[in-house]
Design an enzyme around this catalytic site. Structure first.
Site, PDB file in Angstrom:
ATOM      1  CG  ASP A   1      -2.338   0.214   0.942  1.00 33.69           C
ATOM      2  OD1 ASP A   1      -2.642   1.285   0.405  1.00 33.69           O
ATOM      3  OD2 ASP A   1      -3.157  -0.673   1.229  1.00 33.69           O
TER       4      ASP A   1
ATOM      5  CG  ASP B   1      -4.781   5.678   1.032  1.00 36.51           C
ATOM      6  OD1 ASP B   1      -5.772   4.939   1.074  1.00 36.51           O
ATOM      7  OD2 ASP B   1      -4.622   6.659   1.774  1.00 36.51           O
TER       8      ASP B   1
ATOM      9  CD  GLU C   1      -8.872   4.736  -1.501  1.00 39.01           C
ATOM     10  OE1 GLU C   1      -9.732   4.218  -0.775  1.00 39.01           O
ATOM     11  OE2 GLU C   1      -7.870   5.316  -1.054  1.00 39.01           O
TER      12      GLU C   1
ATOM     13  CG  HIS D   1      -8.911  -1.918   3.517  1.00 42.74           C
ATOM     14  ND1 HIS D   1      -8.693  -1.943   2.146  1.00 42.74           N
ATOM     15  CD2 HIS D   1      -8.615  -0.666   3.921  1.00 42.74           C
ATOM     16  CE1 HIS D   1      -8.277  -0.747   1.765  1.00 42.74           C
ATOM     17  NE2 HIS D   1      -8.212   0.047   2.815  1.00 42.74           N
ATOM     18  CG  ASP D   2     -11.385   1.553   3.187  1.00 36.97           C
ATOM     19  OD1 ASP D   2     -11.033   1.440   4.380  1.00 36.97           O
ATOM     20  OD2 ASP D   2     -10.725   2.189   2.354  1.00 36.97           O
TER      21      ASP D   2
END
Length: 584
Positions: free
Chosen positions: A109, A216, A273, A348-349
């Protein structure tokens, strides 16, 4: 749609990522090897053969960097160190080697919109207005209203339902934080800062052999530096949602090209993202192969279905045609250009996909898990599977109390509702139901490995995990599904194998939606360059539904994959799906 083979690679780029099947590991909740209740890197290493057995060929590892863990590792205090409960840099080097030994690539990440307020750079920046690193973060003086009250520089709301500016008493200025106050935003307009980010956060790990990054909040680095107010969309509130103002700023493409040049040297991929970017033409610019910025991006339309756009935890519901339109939009936006797309329904979100998009009633869980697997494995793009998705993990029970939810976003949301409604029990019950449905905690419960206490997450059953295990671990776990031919786990293995065998049709074919307004069945056709065709039919209801093969595929169509092994042609039971293929 260009195939990998026909694409002109610049330098050492091979576009290997277009055929990647990527498994996301969220380290805290994956597997605990040393019985401290927290997942760790050695737990991942001991599970690599299991991950490989799924048929995936790439792992995306969520943040494992050193961090105070205010936002579960998305607040990084040192890009070149590992969070001690997860392990060490040496453990990471072993993980990279063990992945590569098995033919698995590894993505990390990349979190570079902000750091932790405990990062050495920020500590130096906040020492004084004259600090050499002051300009590495975004500092601004206060504004004052007519009565002389101090106000932030603008009305932006952070992504975690708080003001996006934090007052620093010592230096008498505000700093920008688009997430938690403990996550100050970096100032990318500072050349020295930007180059140091590339060196510390990217090249340090690329040199160790990682194969790329999930990036991210990739479109937030370039803000309008005059910091205009966001339009009022939440009347009466102190702060306003500002994503459309601070995303996709003027320097984004310039800086992503700088990153692309570094990544190209290592033939590394990125998946960004990319929120608040509704126009397909704008997205194409980010992922065009010729532009060499990002390899692909996540569009959140599918996981935002039913969400209230202003009150992000509030769920209004949606109908199946809306899902079809979202899928079609991001399946077809790469036609006639050199862009690429992604396929995902969990991370994960997000809440778990079975609970959100199908049914988590016990009698429907397995069928729902296979239905969604069949859909995703039949779509064009790089496909992502989130840990536990492959065994049909679900949202946590609705009976859990507010105290069980540990995510900062859930905690802030419940606190805000409490304050706004003066502790109104009805409003709080509704807020808790919304958090139960959409909250990030649902994806963060420990992976369910066995029927042992706490789902076998730690090797010692007595060890209490950092977060409560979902109550259904005794019936939904890896061990119970391994040798069950009809399990969700074995269906994933089968579906991934079929996708790899028919990559030009399923992974790279053109998508054509059928019967958009049908509220029960999702039907689509895939067409390969060779003329081979697939027909996919998915029953998103709990009732039996009838279907017919479309004319263009009826001749010589073969049932290649079904979520149930029995049943009659033309009829689907609750949450059943089928994939037919017809030769060219």
């Amino acid at each position: 749609m260009p195939s990998n083979e026909s694409m002109v690679a610049s330098g050492s780029r091979t576009f290997w990522f277009r055929d990647a099947i990527i498994y996301q590991v969220w380290p805290a909740s994956f597997r605990d090897s040393n019985n401290d209740g927290i997942g760790d890197i050695q737990g991942i290493i001991m599970s690599l053969d299991y991950i490989k057995s799924l048929g995936v060929n790439t792992i995306w590892l969520s943040p494992m960097y050193d961090s105070p863990q205010v936002d579960m590792g998305y607040d990084i205090s040192d890009y070149e160190s590992v969070y001690p409960p997860y392990g060490t840099v040496a453990d990471m080097e072993q993980l990279i080697k063990e992945c590569h030994n098995r033919g698995i690539k590894l993505l990390l990440d990349l979190v570079v919109n902000h750091t932790s307020d405990q990062h050495a750079w920020f500590k130096e920046s906040r020492k004084s207005k004259d600090s050499p690193k002051r300009d590495w973060y975004i500092w601004r003086p206060a504004k004052y209203d007519a009565d002389g009250n101090r106000r932030p520089p603008n009305n932006w709301r952070s992504n975690f339902n708080q003001p996006a500016w934090t007052w620093d008493e010592a230096t008498q200025e505000y700093y920008l934080n688009l997430f938690c106050p403990e996550q100050p935003d970096l100032n990318w307009t500072n050349d020295e800062c930007r180059k140091t980010i590339y060196k510390s956060a990217m090249e340090f790990w690329l040199e160790k052999g990682v194969n790329g990054f999930r990036v991210d909040t990739v479109n937030m680095y370039s803000k309008p530096m005059d910091f205009p107010d966001a339009p009022i969309t939440d009347p009466g509130a102190e702060t306003q949602p500002a994503g459309m103002v601070y995303c996709n700023g003027p320097m984004m493409h310039t800086w992503l090209k700088e990153m692309g040049a570094i990544l190209e040297r290592y033939d590394a991929m990125t998946v960004g993202e990319l929120p608040n970017t509704p126009k397909t033409a704008d997205v194409v610019r980010y992922v065009s192969a010729a532009e060499n910025e990002l390899s692909q991006v996540f569009q959140f339309d599918i996981v935002d279905l039913g969400r209230n756009p202003v009150d992000i935890m509030s769920y209004d519901g949606y109908k199946l045609p809306e899902m079809k339109r979202v899928v079609e939009k991001w399946q077809r936006f790469t036609e006639g250009n050199d862009a690429w797309t992604t396929v995902f329904i969990e991370n994960h979100d997000q809440g778990r996909s079975i609970s959100r998009f199908a049914s988590d009633k016990p009698e429907h869980i397995a069928d729902s898990g296979k239905l969604l697997a069949l859909m995703n494995m039949s779509l064009t793009g790089t496909v992502y599977v989130y840990q536990g998705q492959e065994i049909g993990m679900t949202n946590v029970p609705k009976t859990w109390a507010a105290e069980e939810y540990l995510d900062v976003n859930s905690i802030n949301y419940l606190a805000a509702v409490k304050k706004r409604t003066n502790n109104d029990p009805k409003a709080l019950a509704r807020a808790l139901a919304d958090v139960n449905f959409l909250g990030r905690d649902n994806a963060r419960t420990p992976v369910q490995w066995s029927s042992q206490p706490n789902g076998g997450f730690s090797s010692n059953p007595e060890t209490k995990p950092w977060m409560r295990t979902n109550d259904n671990y005794t019936s939904i776990n890896v061990e119970v599904q391994q040798n069950d031919a009809s399990s969700v786990l074995n269906f994933y293995r089968k579906a991934i194998a079929v996708r790899k065998q028919r990559a030009s049709l399923l992974g790279r074919g053109e998508f054509r939606l059928l019967e958009e307004e049908d509220e029960n069945l999702f039907k689509f056709v895939k067409i390969a360059d060779s003329g081979e065709k697939a027909f996919v039919v998915l029953n998103f209801t709990d009732k039996q539904q009838q279907y017919e093969l479309p004319k263009e595929i009826a001749q010589g169509a073969e049932l290649v994959l079904g979520t149930r092994n029995d049943g009659e042609k033309g009829s689907l039971r609750a949450y059943e799906g089928r994939l037919y293929v017809a030769a060219a």
